[in-house]
Design an enzyme around this catalytic site. Structure first.
Site, short mmCIF file in Angstrom:
data_model
loop_
_atom_site.label_atom_id
_atom_site.label_comp_id
_atom_site.label_asym_id
_atom_site.label_seq_id
_atom_site.Cartn_x
_atom_site.Cartn_y
_atom_site.Cartn_z
N LYS A 125 0.83 -1.21 0.00
CA LYS A 125 0.00 0.00 0.00
C LYS A 125 0.87 1.27 0.00
CE LYS A 125 -3.73 -2.61 0.70
NZ LYS A 125 -3.13 -3.94 0.89
N LYS A 160 -8.51 1.19 4.20
CA LYS A 160 -8.03 -0.18 4.11
C LYS A 160 -6.82 -0.38 4.99
CE LYS A 160 -5.91 0.98 -0.37
NZ LYS A 160 -5.88 0.63 -1.80
N ARG A 210 -5.14 -4.88 -12.92
CA ARG A 210 -3.87 -5.47 -12.53
C ARG A 210 -2.93 -5.44 -13.75
NH1 ARG A 210 -2.10 -8.98 -8.79
NH2 ARG A 210 -2.99 -7.39 -7.43
N ARG A 225 -10.55 -6.02 -12.85
CA ARG A 225 -11.37 -6.78 -11.92
C ARG A 225 -12.55 -5.92 -11.51
NH1 ARG A 225 -6.35 -7.52 -8.26
NH2 ARG A 225 -6.16 -5.41 -9.09
N ARG A 233 -15.42 -3.52 -4.09
CA ARG A 233 -14.14 -4.17 -4.31
C ARG A 233 -14.17 -4.98 -5.60
NH1 ARG A 233 -13.90 -7.56 1.07
NH2 ARG A 233 -16.01 -8.01 0.28
N ASP A 273 -1.68 -2.12 -9.28
CA ASP A 273 -3.13 -1.95 -9.30
C ASP A 273 -3.42 -0.51 -9.70
OD1 ASP A 273 -3.45 -4.55 -8.55
OD2 ASP A 273 -4.08 -4.12 -6.49
N GLU A 281 -1.94 0.43 -5.71
CA GLU A 281 -1.12 -0.51 -4.96
C GLU A 281 0.04 -0.99 -5.83
OE1 GLU A 281 -3.05 -3.79 -3.03
OE2 GLU A 281 -4.68 -2.56 -2.24
N ASN A 283 2.01 -4.48 -5.79
CA ASN A 283 2.02 -5.82 -5.19
C ASN A 283 3.33 -6.53 -5.48
OD1 ASN A 283 -1.00 -6.33 -4.24
ND2 ASN A 283 -1.05 -5.17 -6.15
#
Length: 313
Positions: A125, A160, A210, A225, A233, A273, A281, A283
């Site tokens: 994050k 979050k 993504r 997504r 979400r 993201d 984000e 990842n």
């Protein structure tokens, strides 16, 4: 090559969408030897790191019998050609301890992807703060007063936790502020844990994209997504619908800026993201979406991953 995968229990893999399985299958197809171990398999004896590692054979099936264990024994990590980190979050103390084991093994010659120091240094994050030109207004704190002030300023926000995955613990609070106090109390554990609050990005309705980076190279398709059934979400683990699509101009701008920087830091595989035009984000623990992109576009992400791994090792 002999490839060791540090992963969650093999029996828990959801094969239809498991990127680690896709990597293993591609590597096995090329004749590479596959070994797997988990978080509880590390041991340090004086200065030597070993793992209880299982040599596995893939059966070609895509059900519970997808692998068979041929041998299990203690091995030094530097004895493998590559160690591939695929352990899912939460990024808790045990995960941090695992990176220390891996780092000690690196000093003995182990080749670890992603590098353990780089994983520790790039909170999934918080790392977006290193690229402020690509992010929406964001506050990270455990202070309730500051969180409330941020909400008053931006009216519609997302909260979050910092170390979860799959959309766990993500909340939206609109201008009316309903349940804001309870959400702050829960996520911060009454001020004892740090959380992230961001201005809400309406483009989430078109998907949380993504974007995959492999050894500094861009996978040319993203997986959007898309939230379903009234959810905020888009995460697949939260019921999101995955739709593969070519990278947009803005996706490329963000990815091409970050790719060489992150690769230089030892991050071989990264999942960015992006919602709308904004990075949300970075990842680095176990980025996914290989199988969805491959099945929908024909672009074989696992093949690209193993190609790049072979070049590097």
């Amino acid at each position: 090559m002999e490839l060791a995968f540090f992963a969650d229990p093999l029996g828990e893999f959801k094969l239809e969408k498991d990127s680690t399985f896709a990597m293993m299958a591609e590597a096995a197809k090329r004749g590479h030897r596959i070994v797997a171990f988990g978080q509880g398999d590390f041991a340090l004896d004086r200065d030597e790191v070993t793992v209880r590692a299982s040599h596995i054979e893939l059966t070609g099936k895509e059900d519970a019998s997808w692998f068979r264990v041929l041998e299990t024994r203690n091995r030094r990590l530097e004895s493998f050609d590559a160690v591939i980190v695929r352990k899912d979050p939460p990024f808790d103390v045990e995960y941090v301890n695992s990176t220390y084991f891996l780092e000690l093994a690196e000093k003995k010659g182990a080749k670890v992807f992603n590098r353990p120091e780089a994983i520790r240094s790039h909170n999934e994050k918080l790392t977006i703060a290193q690229f402020p030109e690509f992010i929406v207004p964001t506050l990270v704190t455990s202070d309730e007063n500051r969180l409330r002030a941020f909400h008053r300023e931006h009216h519609d926000v997302i909260l979050k936790p910092l170390n979860a995955m799959g959309g766990t613990g993500v909340f939206r609070v609109r201008v009316d502020g309903i349940n804001l106090g309870a959400i702050i109390e829960t996520l911060t554990e009454n001020g004892h844990k740090t959380v992230m609050m961001q201005k809400y990005i309406p483009e989430i309705a078109r998907g949380d994209k993504r974007v995959l980076l492999i050894n500094g190279q861009l996978v040319p398709f993203a997986l959007a997504r898309i939230p379903q059934n009234g959810e905020i979400r888009g995460n697949l683990a939260a019921g999101g619908l995955g739709r593969a699509q070519p990278l947009s101009k803005r996706d490329r701008q963000i990815a091409e800026t970050l790719a060489p920087v992150l690769a230089e830091r030892g991050l071989f595989l990264v999942g960015l993201d992006i919602i709308g035009d904004w990075l949300t984000e970075v990842n680095v623990t176990s980025p996914t979406c290989f199988r969805e992109i491959t099945s929908q576009t024909g672009f074989d992400v696992a093949r690209m991953f193993v190609d790049e791994l072979e070049k590097t090792v």
